[in-house]
Motif scaffolding. Sequence first.
Motif, PDB file in Angstrom:
ATOM      1  N   ASN A  93      -3.399  10.572  13.513  1.00 22.77           N
ATOM      2  CA  ASN A  93      -4.493   9.810  14.041  1.00 22.77           C
ATOM      3  C   ASN A  93      -4.982   8.875  12.958  1.00 22.77           C
ATOM      4  O   ASN A  93      -6.015   9.232  12.286  1.00 22.77           O
ATOM      5  CB  ASN A  93      -5.475  10.692  14.668  1.00 22.77           C
ATOM      6  CG  ASN A  93      -6.323   9.619  15.456  1.00 22.77           C
ATOM      7  OD1 ASN A  93      -6.812   8.543  15.473  1.00 22.77           O
ATOM      8  ND2 ASN A  93      -6.638  10.253  16.824  1.00 22.77           N
ATOM      9  N   SER A  94      -4.337   7.773  12.828  1.00 23.94           N
ATOM     10  CA  SER A  94      -4.880   6.903  11.750  1.00 23.94           C
ATOM     11  C   SER A  94      -6.156   6.339  11.676  1.00 23.94           C
ATOM     12  O   SER A  94      -6.710   6.456  10.710  1.00 23.94           O
ATOM     13  CB  SER A  94      -3.845   5.478  11.637  1.00 23.94           C
ATOM     14  OG  SER A  94      -2.400   5.882  11.695  1.00 23.94           O
ATOM     15  N   VAL A  95      -6.741   6.032  12.785  1.00 28.97           N
ATOM     16  CA  VAL A  95      -8.141   5.441  13.091  1.00 28.97           C
ATOM     17  C   VAL A  95      -9.081   6.793  12.888  1.00 28.97           C
ATOM     18  O   VAL A  95     -10.028   6.411  12.184  1.00 28.97           O
ATOM     19  CB  VAL A  95      -8.309   4.907  14.614  1.00 28.97           C
ATOM     20  CG1 VAL A  95      -9.762   4.676  14.781  1.00 28.97           C
ATOM     21  CG2 VAL A  95      -7.534   3.572  14.610  1.00 28.97           C
ATOM     22  N   ALA A  96      -8.977   7.909  13.303  1.00 31.58           N
ATOM     23  CA  ALA A  96      -9.669   9.019  12.947  1.00 31.58           C
ATOM     24  C   ALA A  96      -9.853   9.513  11.586  1.00 31.58           C
ATOM     25  O   ALA A  96     -10.807   9.673  11.026  1.00 31.58           O
ATOM     26  CB  ALA A  96      -9.512  10.243  14.143  1.00 31.58           C
TER      27      ALA A  96
ATOM     28  N   VAL B 222      -1.362   5.744   7.974  1.00 31.21           N
ATOM     29  CA  VAL B 222      -2.493   6.204   7.732  1.00 31.21           C
ATOM     30  C   VAL B 222      -2.911   5.357   6.083  1.00 31.21           C
ATOM     31  O   VAL B 222      -4.002   5.003   6.072  1.00 31.21           O
ATOM     32  CB  VAL B 222      -2.562   7.622   7.388  1.00 31.21           C
ATOM     33  CG1 VAL B 222      -3.810   8.178   6.813  1.00 31.21           C
ATOM     34  CG2 VAL B 222      -2.257   8.282   8.638  1.00 31.21           C
ATOM     35  N   GLY B 223      -1.925   5.154   5.598  1.00 26.49           N
ATOM     36  CA  GLY B 223      -2.145   4.383   4.113  1.00 26.49           C
ATOM     37  C   GLY B 223      -2.716   3.052   4.352  1.00 26.49           C
ATOM     38  O   GLY B 223      -3.504   2.709   3.568  1.00 26.49           O
TER      39      GLY B 223
ATOM     40  N   VAL C 180      -5.564  13.682   2.474  1.00 20.95           N
ATOM     41  CA  VAL C 180      -6.441  12.890   3.407  1.00 20.95           C
ATOM     42  C   VAL C 180      -6.096  12.872   4.973  1.00 20.95           C
ATOM     43  O   VAL C 180      -6.912  12.899   5.670  1.00 20.95           O
ATOM     44  CB  VAL C 180      -6.301  11.234   3.081  1.00 20.95           C
ATOM     45  CG1 VAL C 180      -6.895  10.621   3.877  1.00 20.95           C
ATOM     46  CG2 VAL C 180      -6.503  11.325   1.482  1.00 20.95           C
ATOM     47  N   VAL C 181      -4.880  13.400   5.238  1.00 25.16           N
ATOM     48  CA  VAL C 181      -4.557  13.525   6.746  1.00 25.16           C
ATOM     49  C   VAL C 181      -5.315  14.622   7.186  1.00 25.16           C
ATOM     50  O   VAL C 181      -5.733  14.754   8.211  1.00 25.16           O
ATOM     51  CB  VAL C 181      -2.896  13.816   6.723  1.00 25.16           C
ATOM     52  CG1 VAL C 181      -2.558  14.035   8.069  1.00 25.16           C
ATOM     53  CG2 VAL C 181      -2.285  12.431   6.055  1.00 25.16           C
TER      54      VAL C 181
ATOM     55  N   PHE D  26       0.695  -1.149  -0.048  1.00 27.70           N
ATOM     56  CA  PHE D  26       0.064   0.144  -0.033  1.00 27.70           C
ATOM     57  C   PHE D  26       0.824   1.204   0.110  1.00 27.70           C
ATOM     58  O   PHE D  26       2.097   1.165   0.627  1.00 27.70           O
ATOM     59  CB  PHE D  26      -1.000  -0.191   1.082  1.00 27.70           C
ATOM     60  CG  PHE D  26      -0.265  -0.360   2.503  1.00 27.70           C
ATOM     61  CD1 PHE D  26       0.341   0.572   3.261  1.00 27.70           C
ATOM     62  CD2 PHE D  26      -0.568  -1.591   2.979  1.00 27.70           C
ATOM     63  CE1 PHE D  26       0.892   0.101   4.480  1.00 27.70           C
ATOM     64  CE2 PHE D  26       0.127  -1.895   4.073  1.00 27.70           C
ATOM     65  CZ  PHE D  26       0.829  -1.039   4.926  1.00 27.70           C
ATOM     66  N   GLU D  27       0.400   2.314  -0.546  1.00 24.62           N
ATOM     67  CA  GLU D  27       1.224   3.515  -0.591  1.00 24.62           C
ATOM     68  C   GLU D  27       1.050   4.598   0.803  1.00 24.62           C
ATOM     69  O   GLU D  27       0.166   4.195   1.417  1.00 24.62           O
ATOM     70  CB  GLU D  27       0.516   4.346  -1.845  1.00 24.62           C
ATOM     71  CG  GLU D  27       0.445   3.789  -3.010  1.00 24.62           C
ATOM     72  CD  GLU D  27       2.085   3.092  -3.532  1.00 24.62           C
ATOM     73  OE1 GLU D  27       2.841   4.114  -3.089  1.00 24.62           O
ATOM     74  OE2 GLU D  27       2.245   2.273  -4.058  1.00 24.62           O
TER      75      GLU D  27
END
Length: 349
Positions: free
Chosen positions: A164-167, A117-118, A55-56, A48-49
């Motif tokens: 915050n990857s989940v949010a 996050v990706g 997006v962040v 994955f990239e």
Amino acid sequence: KKKKKPLIQTGRRRIYHQESPERISTALSVLQTYKAFAPYEVEFSSDFELAPAEVVKYAHAKDYVDMVMSLGSRVSDTVPFTPLVQKAVMQVSRVKPASACDTLFSPGSLNAALRAVGAVTHAIDRLVAGTCKNAFCLVRPPGHHAGVKGLLKQGKSCGFCIFNSVAIGCLYALQKYPDDIKRVAIVDLDVHHGNGTQDILKHRILPPQREYQRHRRHRHHQREKTAPSFSASSSSFSASSSSSFSASSSASSSSPRFAGDVLFASVHLFSNQPGQYHFYPGTGQRSSLVHNHINIPINPLWHKPQAPPNPKRISARKANSAGNHPGIGAGSNGHSRNNTPRNRNGGGG
């Protein structure tokens, strides 16, 4: 031979810590070695990239994201991260001493955070496409202490978190797949409260309309009750009540608000009362039904349990207080203790 714990470098000292690269490799080796799943049941993938900055910014403020991106492009050594956020984003005069910082930023931190996050957004894409039934993202750095501006206003540390990857994944799913994903539940099981996740959802998710209107009616009713007195206390209360929702709306006026039914539930330790040890981050004591946030704080074991009240002592205290107020308890017969007639309808005066 006993295996040593993983080492990480923090400035001039080396310390043992659980948040190290070995956390990923150890978990993967357990899943692959013990064969908990059949080969056709699970797919291990790192294809994955990196997540783009746009997006962040679904979850984080533009100035915070820009600061992190700029830092990642020019850093050449490990630096304390929290003071940089305090100075560049929070714009506070007194910053955390570098020697006391636990959250560090190295030349590889930016790519690691964007890759985390990706991983989450890639998993969401595959779930919606139907190529897998569920997904588990094993990533670092962690993220649930990172709020809209990274560090929260009263926060003392970034808690090893950058993005915050989940949010971000929650907001990404609602934004990209509005017809497929209408409800998201974030369940945070951690010894620490997910204060960053709650902060992002509070400012980025529109509260449910019914609860929001009920909250506004309650605030309006409180203002009406205190308005006729024209006292300093009533005016200060109306100011605080009127700013309770305007603060969140103003913070998000320059950023998108996402409509959706989002539940945030956190189970964590809480210790931040006067005279108690401050357990990081010291938040999550109460829930917010308006925003659909459920906090379940757990009392730490190091707190001494309070002895249950003695019922005999309580009943004696009630009897004494009743005797001091004619017409209640001992004076319920309409006479005080010196037999002076009082109100015979049950009142003592």
